[in-house]
Design a protein around this motif. Structure first.
Motif, PDB file in Angstrom:
ATOM      1  N   PRO A 145       5.500   0.114  -2.740  1.00  9.58           N
ATOM      2  CA  PRO A 145       5.306   0.495  -1.515  1.00  9.58           C
ATOM      3  C   PRO A 145       4.326   1.796  -1.448  1.00  9.58           C
ATOM      4  CG  PRO A 145       7.243   1.321  -2.769  1.00  9.58           C
ATOM      5  CD  PRO A 145       6.595   0.239  -3.434  1.00  9.58           C
ATOM      6  N   ASP A 146       4.101   2.484  -0.407  1.00  9.13           N
ATOM      7  CA  ASP A 146       3.164   3.342  -0.316  1.00  9.13           C
ATOM      8  C   ASP A 146       3.982   4.884  -0.429  1.00  9.13           C
ATOM      9  OD1 ASP A 146       4.143   4.090   2.393  1.00  9.13           O
ATOM     10  OD2 ASP A 146       1.913   4.329   2.988  1.00  9.13           O
ATOM     11  N   ALA A 147       5.272   4.505  -0.278  1.00 10.30           N
ATOM     12  CA  ALA A 147       6.329   5.671  -0.457  1.00 10.30           C
ATOM     13  C   ALA A 147       7.694   4.997  -0.944  1.00 10.30           C
ATOM     14  CB  ALA A 147       6.594   6.264   0.945  1.00 10.30           C
ATOM     15  N   PRO A 148       8.350   5.874  -1.935  1.00 10.59           N
ATOM     16  CA  PRO A 148       9.606   5.436  -2.500  1.00 10.59           C
ATOM     17  C   PRO A 148      10.559   4.803  -1.276  1.00 10.59           C
ATOM     18  CG  PRO A 148       9.052   7.465  -3.394  1.00 10.59           C
ATOM     19  CD  PRO A 148       8.184   7.197  -2.093  1.00 10.59           C
ATOM     20  N   SER A 149      11.201   3.483  -1.752  1.00  9.30           N
ATOM     21  CA  SER A 149      11.753   2.918  -0.630  1.00  9.30           C
ATOM     22  C   SER A 149      13.238   2.273  -1.362  1.00  9.30           C
ATOM     23  CB  SER A 149      10.990   1.641  -0.128  1.00  9.30           C
ATOM     24  OG  SER A 149      11.743   0.834   0.558  1.00  9.30           O
ATOM     25  N   GLU A 150      14.333   2.812  -1.260  1.00  8.91           N
ATOM     26  CA  GLU A 150      15.710   2.526  -1.789  1.00  8.91           C
ATOM     27  C   GLU A 150      16.114   1.359  -1.091  1.00  8.91           C
ATOM     28  OE1 GLU A 150      17.137   3.372  -4.645  1.00  8.91           O
ATOM     29  OE2 GLU A 150      15.435   5.028  -4.830  1.00  8.91           O
ATOM     30  N   ARG A 151      15.533   1.318   0.309  1.00  2.34           N
ATOM     31  CA  ARG A 151      16.000   0.161   0.951  1.00  2.34           C
ATOM     32  C   ARG A 151      15.500  -1.215   0.592  1.00  2.34           C
ATOM     33  NH1 ARG A 151      13.811  -2.210   5.803  1.00  2.34           N
ATOM     34  NH2 ARG A 151      15.263  -3.306   7.061  1.00  2.34           N
ATOM     35  N   ALA A 152      14.101  -1.184   0.192  1.00  3.98           N
ATOM     36  CA  ALA A 152      13.309  -2.376  -0.465  1.00  3.98           C
ATOM     37  C   ALA A 152      14.144  -2.822  -1.721  1.00  3.98           C
ATOM     38  CB  ALA A 152      11.789  -2.100  -0.852  1.00  3.98           C
ATOM     39  N   ILE A 153      14.569  -1.787  -2.584  1.00  2.00           N
ATOM     40  CA  ILE A 153      15.367  -2.171  -3.748  1.00  2.00           C
ATOM     41  C   ILE A 153      16.832  -2.768  -3.521  1.00  2.00           C
ATOM     42  CG2 ILE A 153      16.460  -1.345  -5.787  1.00  2.00           C
ATOM     43  CD1 ILE A 153      14.175   0.628  -6.019  1.00  2.00           C
ATOM     44  N   LYS A 154      17.098  -2.210  -2.560  1.00  2.00           N
ATOM     45  CA  LYS A 154      18.792  -2.808  -1.992  1.00  2.00           C
ATOM     46  C   LYS A 154      18.607  -4.373  -1.590  1.00  2.00           C
ATOM     47  CE  LYS A 154      22.240  -2.157   1.556  1.00  2.00           C
ATOM     48  NZ  LYS A 154      21.851  -3.019   2.331  1.00  2.00           N
ATOM     49  N   HIS A 155      17.675  -4.652  -0.992  1.00  2.00           N
ATOM     50  CA  HIS A 155      17.374  -6.038  -0.435  1.00  2.00           C
ATOM     51  C   HIS A 155      16.887  -6.987  -1.458  1.00  2.00           C
ATOM     52  CE1 HIS A 155      15.878  -4.645   3.925  1.00  2.00           C
ATOM     53  NE2 HIS A 155      17.103  -4.859   3.910  1.00  2.00           N
ATOM     54  N   ILE A 156      16.030  -6.461  -2.557  1.00  2.00           N
ATOM     55  CA  ILE A 156      15.827  -7.098  -3.799  1.00  2.00           C
ATOM     56  C   ILE A 156      16.898  -7.601  -4.460  1.00  2.00           C
ATOM     57  CG2 ILE A 156      14.428  -7.151  -5.989  1.00  2.00           C
ATOM     58  CD1 ILE A 156      12.174  -5.646  -4.769  1.00  2.00           C
ATOM     59  N   ASN A 157      17.774  -6.427  -4.694  1.00  3.78           N
ATOM     60  CA  ASN A 157      19.118  -6.776  -5.623  1.00  3.78           C
ATOM     61  C   ASN A 157      19.856  -7.760  -4.788  1.00  3.78           C
ATOM     62  OD1 ASN A 157      18.735  -5.237  -7.879  1.00  3.78           O
ATOM     63  ND2 ASN A 157      19.355  -3.315  -6.346  1.00  3.78           N
ATOM     64  N   GLU A 188       3.263   3.330  -9.775  1.00  5.42           N
ATOM     65  CA  GLU A 188       3.023   5.128  -9.822  1.00  5.42           C
ATOM     66  C   GLU A 188       3.841   5.748  -8.723  1.00  5.42           C
ATOM     67  OE1 GLU A 188       0.667   2.776  -9.446  1.00  5.42           O
ATOM     68  OE2 GLU A 188      -0.383   2.795 -11.403  1.00  5.42           O
ATOM     69  N   THR A 189       3.839   5.190  -7.767  1.00  3.60           N
ATOM     70  CA  THR A 189       4.995   5.714  -6.418  1.00  3.60           C
ATOM     71  C   THR A 189       6.330   5.421  -6.607  1.00  3.60           C
ATOM     72  OG1 THR A 189       3.003   5.531  -4.843  1.00  3.60           O
ATOM     73  CG2 THR A 189       5.155   5.685  -3.991  1.00  3.60           C
ATOM     74  N   HIS A 190       6.708   4.097  -7.148  1.00  5.20           N
ATOM     75  CA  HIS A 190       8.185   3.910  -7.115  1.00  5.20           C
ATOM     76  C   HIS A 190       8.396   3.070  -8.230  1.00  5.20           C
ATOM     77  CE1 HIS A 190      12.045   3.393  -4.737  1.00  5.20           C
ATOM     78  NE2 HIS A 190      12.515   3.925  -5.756  1.00  5.20           N
ATOM     79  N   TYR A 191       8.785   3.723  -9.508  1.00  2.00           N
ATOM     80  CA  TYR A 191       8.646   2.841 -10.625  1.00  2.00           C
ATOM     81  C   TYR A 191       9.938   2.072 -10.691  1.00  2.00           C
ATOM     82  CZ  TYR A 191       8.062   1.613 -15.500  1.00  2.00           C
ATOM     83  OH  TYR A 191       8.153   1.020 -16.961  1.00  2.00           O
ATOM     84  N   LYS A 192      11.093   2.463 -10.201  1.00  2.00           N
ATOM     85  CA  LYS A 192      12.343   1.662  -9.783  1.00  2.00           C
ATOM     86  C   LYS A 192      12.003   0.397  -9.273  1.00  2.00           C
ATOM     87  CE  LYS A 192      17.079   2.013  -8.769  1.00  2.00           C
ATOM     88  NZ  LYS A 192      18.166   2.825  -7.995  1.00  2.00           N
ATOM     89  N   PHE A 193      11.139   0.469  -7.959  1.00  2.00           N
ATOM     90  CA  PHE A 193      10.969  -0.730  -7.405  1.00  2.00           C
ATOM     91  C   PHE A 193      10.020  -1.677  -8.199  1.00  2.00           C
ATOM     92  CE2 PHE A 193       7.957  -3.304  -4.939  1.00  2.00           C
ATOM     93  CZ  PHE A 193       8.764  -3.858  -3.879  1.00  2.00           C
ATOM     94  N   TYR A 194       9.348  -1.260  -9.025  1.00  2.00           N
ATOM     95  CA  TYR A 194       8.467  -1.967  -9.856  1.00  2.00           C
ATOM     96  C   TYR A 194       9.301  -2.839 -10.857  1.00  2.00           C
ATOM     97  CZ  TYR A 194       6.370  -3.047 -14.364  1.00  2.00           C
ATOM     98  OH  TYR A 194       6.090  -3.560 -15.717  1.00  2.00           O
ATOM     99  N   GLU A 195      10.362  -1.810 -11.408  1.00  2.00           N
ATOM    100  CA  GLU A 195      11.186  -2.497 -12.237  1.00  2.00           C
ATOM    101  C   GLU A 195      12.276  -3.688 -11.687  1.00  2.00           C
ATOM    102  OE1 GLU A 195      12.352   0.636 -15.865  1.00  2.00           O
ATOM    103  OE2 GLU A 195      13.081   1.131 -13.802  1.00  2.00           O
TER     104      GLU A 195
END
Length: 230
Positions: A145-157, A188-195
């Motif tokens: 993302p271009d900004a941290p996105s906890e919502r995107a992580i939730k969807h992936i899980n 760089e912007t959201h490492y948790k999303f990458y992981e």
């Protein structure tokens, strides 16, 4: 997807996530920004933009920001459009990885999430597709993302859970511009999303990226783009 009532304007500044000031027809007007991402590399004072004129008297703003000129590139930043573009492309067979579709439903609830699409195939498969629009580009490399996105992580899980239950699951990154080198998660912007995206890939979630033909009044899904997750 074709837009109507498109006009050229100049971007002045962003007052908040939803509203910007623009110069159009030699006047300063308020404009709805149809993207809540940062878009800092795009929304620069004086840049050429394309806006859609609205005739609804009940709207607070007369214009909506659709497209931004970045050098020689046009970038569509309408965050509402990737779902329509993806559905059009899947139904017409452009997305080769998702085929033999007999049913597509949009905004389908699954556990604690609402996925963008649910589909069935003529071979008895059922699955979910989550769509993510991508506008961040740097030297031909596009990222989300271009900004941290906890919502995107939730969807992936949730997609990982659906995969465990036997569904075919996809994340489709709709790159809202053309002529890019590859897609990669923005660590760089959201490492948790990458992981999380890397873990999803390893668990069998299909990760796709497609670019788009973009003009000032049109956007069409076009070609598969390599996904790099190191």
């Amino acid at each position: 997807m074709k837009y109507n009532n498109i006009k050229i304007a100049k971007f002045i500044n962003r007052k908040n996530r939803f509203i910007s000031e623009i110069e159009i027809d030699n006047k300063i007007e308020l404009c709805h920004v149809k993207n809540t991402g940062r878009c800092k590399e795009l929304l620069i004072k004086g840049v050429d933009i394309f806006v859609q004129e609205n005739n609804n008297i009940n709207r607070k703003t007369k214009y909506s920001l659709i497209c931004v000129k970045k050098g020689n590139i046009l970038v569509n930043i309408d965050s509402q459009i990737p779902n329509y573009v993806a559905k059009e492309a899947i139904e017409s067979g452009i997305v080769k990885e998702i085929k033999d579709i007999t049913t597509i439903k949009q905004e389908v609830k699954y556990k604690n999430s609402r996925f963008d699409m649910y589909f069935e195939t003529n071979k008895g498969k059922k699955g979910f597709i989550e769509i993510k629009g991508v506008t961040l580009e740097d030297n031909g490399i596009v990222k989300f993302p271009d900004a941290p996105s906890e919502r995107a992580i939730k969807h992936i899980n949730e997609l990982i859970e659906a995969k465990k239950e036997g569904y075919e699951v996809y994340i489709l990154f709709v790159i809202q511009l053309k002529n890019v080198k590859h897609f990669e998660p923005n660590k760089e912007t959201h490492y948790k999303f990458y992981e999380t995206l890397k873990y999803a890939r390893d668990k069998g979630v299909h990760i796709l990226a497609y670019d788009c033909f973009v003009s000032y009044d049109e956007i069409i899904l076009k070609d598969n783009v390599d996904v790099i997750i190191d």
